[in-house]
Enzyme design. Structure first.
Site, PDB file in Angstrom:
ATOM      1  N   HIS A 229       1.034  -0.989  -0.059  1.00  0.00           N
ATOM      2  CA  HIS A 229      -0.002   0.052   0.131  1.00  0.00           C
ATOM      3  C   HIS A 229       0.712   1.700  -0.282  1.00  0.00           C
ATOM      4  O   HIS A 229       2.207   1.106   0.137  1.00  0.00           O
ATOM      5  CB  HIS A 229      -0.946  -0.527   1.361  1.00  0.00           C
ATOM      6  CG  HIS A 229      -0.109   0.391   2.348  1.00  0.00           C
ATOM      7  ND1 HIS A 229       0.212   1.203   2.759  1.00  0.00           N
ATOM      8  CD2 HIS A 229      -0.219  -0.537   3.585  1.00  0.00           C
ATOM      9  CE1 HIS A 229       1.057   0.823   4.418  1.00  0.00           C
ATOM     10  NE2 HIS A 229       0.528   0.166   4.502  1.00  0.00           N
ATOM     11  N   ASP A 356      -0.629 -19.172  12.637  1.00  0.00           N
ATOM     12  CA  ASP A 356      -0.285 -19.689  13.189  1.00  0.00           C
ATOM     13  C   ASP A 356       0.427 -18.920  14.855  1.00  0.00           C
ATOM     14  O   ASP A 356       0.625 -17.465  15.138  1.00  0.00           O
ATOM     15  CB  ASP A 356       1.789 -18.795  12.565  1.00  0.00           C
ATOM     16  CG  ASP A 356       2.487 -19.302  12.875  1.00  0.00           C
ATOM     17  OD1 ASP A 356       3.090 -19.751  14.000  1.00  0.00           O
ATOM     18  OD2 ASP A 356       3.063 -20.215  11.829  1.00  0.00           O
ATOM     19  N   SER A 371       3.461  -4.164   6.962  1.00  0.00           N
ATOM     20  CA  SER A 371       2.964  -4.488   5.475  1.00  0.00           C
ATOM     21  C   SER A 371       4.029  -5.010   4.895  1.00  0.00           C
ATOM     22  O   SER A 371       5.587  -5.005   4.840  1.00  0.00           O
ATOM     23  CB  SER A 371       3.011  -3.113   5.421  1.00  0.00           C
ATOM     24  OG  SER A 371       1.484  -2.465   5.551  1.00  0.00           O
TER      25      SER A 371
END
Length: 431
Positions: A229, A356, A371
């Protein structure tokens, strides 16, 4: 009779608006993988033609979508027409071959420099007469504007702006700024403040910095993709328009675990770190640049994987690669819960849930700084993490890898959700 005429005029204007909106929404430049279909949502009567071969493409689904295959790589010049007669828009389609990249997952530092000086706030100035002034009033300048010039002098950084404002000695100056791609000029008279400097009452910033994750390396172009992003300014919440940037190593200092309503984060240092490459583009689908130092990231060509097409992505188990400690990327289990195959407009392509137990124990799920963590499924790169849901830190969004690689190539060719990274910023200055 008059009412019928009014209804007719309103209906006609509404129809024009629908067509104009549709035509504007169709991009002028498109990047596709070889064999991928061109899919354009249209309205009745709009047709697509090959400018060279005068081949008309069929419309499908009751004339609401133009769709065709792209069998060969290269450039395709098309034209959009109304009823096959009236030209509306030229469209260039760049068709690239299926691509293999090397997924990474390294934590990195990013330093970005804007294309001018970004206005991030406004403040009253106390003059030498102890009266408070607002010199920016009635100038039209707003938060998010990028100042690029004063009195025909180019402004590239805060230092340039300060020097030009102080040299005015209180005389009216002309300021050139950019808003949504449009250059605008206005005039403003600086005020001499109590500290004997001339000021405009504008808070400005010319750089940003922070920590994120590099998604993959493209061995063909030697470019990298990171974040998934764009980087937004913390004050204006707008995508930063950058001139260039630096891609550097980072030292992870601490990890704050995420909890419901409180996003966690990776705290890292980018001071005195090693340069890895140069950043050339900040987009909604990630940050891109040229890699100069491959050895730092331990890139191994043997780890190359193909970018998955959307039809290959499935709901179910997958993995992400990210760096949390010892500066070593590690793979963790996630689940792809939803896939938004037709989404080409933003970076929320898939809903991802962390499964996980080790990752949940360390971070609480998805945290700021992750990110760009590449998402792997069935031996292919399917995307990268982009956002976390604040009310559920184990869940977030990922962007399709095909959108990232297309953006990488195209930039060279022509619940509450928050990004999973720090809001990048450096200090701001009052000018």
């Amino acid at each position: 009779m008059k009412n019928i005429k009014k209804i007719f005029i309103i209906s006609f204007l509404l129809l024009i608006l629908i067509y104009a909106t549709n035509i504007t929404s169709i991009p002028k430049n498109i990047v596709l993988f070889q064999g991928e279909k061109i899919k354009l949502n249209t309205v009745l009567g709009i047709k697509l033609q090959d400018k060279t071969n005068i081949k008309e493409y069929e419309t499908v689904q009751a004339s609401t979508q133009i769709e065709t295959n792209t069998s060969e790589t290269g450039k395709l010049d098309l034209k959009l027409q109304l009823f096959g007669k009236i030209p509306l828009k030229d469209i260039t389609v760049n068709i690239i071959p299926k691509t293999s990249v090397i997924p990474l997952g390294n934590a990195v530092g990013l330093k970005l420099y804007t294309s001018g000086v970004l206005v991030v706030g406004m403040s009253e100035i106390q003059g030498t007469d102890n009266i408070k002034y607002k010199p920016y009033e009635s100038t039209g300048i707003e938060e998010g504007d990028m100042i690029i010039g004063i009195n025909n002098n180019t402004v590239t950084c805060t230092k340039d702006l300060l020097e030009n404002v102080n040299s005015s000695k209180g005389e009216e100056i002309k300021i050139k700024y950019v808003r949504k791609g449009e250059a605008i000029q206005t005039s403003i008279t600086p005020i001499k403040s109590v500290d004997n400097n001339y000021k405009l009452g504008l808070w400005v910033r010319d750089a940003a910095a922070g920590v994120g994750t590099v998604s993959f390396y493209d061995p063909i172009t030697k470019n990298f993709a990171a974040l998934g992003h764009g980087i937004l300014d913390v004050d204006t919440e707008q995508l930063l328009d950058i001139a260039n940037g630096d891609f550097v190593t980072t030292k992870i200092l601490s990890i704050t675990k995420g909890a419901k309503g409180i996003p966690g984060k990776i705290q890292g240092s980018i001071e005195n770190q090693i340069s890895i490459g140069e950043i050339y583009k900040n987009t909604e689908f990630g940050v891109y640049g040229k890699l100069k130092n491959m050895s730092i990231l331990n890139i191994d060509p043997k780890n190359a994987m193909e970018i998955a097409s959307r039809d290959e992505i499935q709901q179910g188990p997958a993995t992400i690669i990210c760096t949390l400690e010892d500066n070593k990327p590690k793979e963790y289990q996630v689940e792809i819960q939803k896939i938004y195959k037709n989404n080409n407009t933003n970076n929320k392509s898939m809903l991802i849930k962390v499964t996980d137990t080790e990752l949940i124990e360390k971070t609480g799920g998805i945290i700021q700084g992750m990110s760009g963590s590449p998402i792997i499924q069935n031996g292919k790169v399917v995307g990268a993490l982009t956002h976390v849901l604040v009310n559920d830190p184990q869940t977030g969004y990922g962007v399709f890898a095909d959108l990232m690689i297309k953006q990488m190539r195209s930039v060279r060719i022509g619940l509450k959700k928050v990004p999973t990274e720090f809001f990048y910023r450096v200090g701001r200055n009052l000018v």
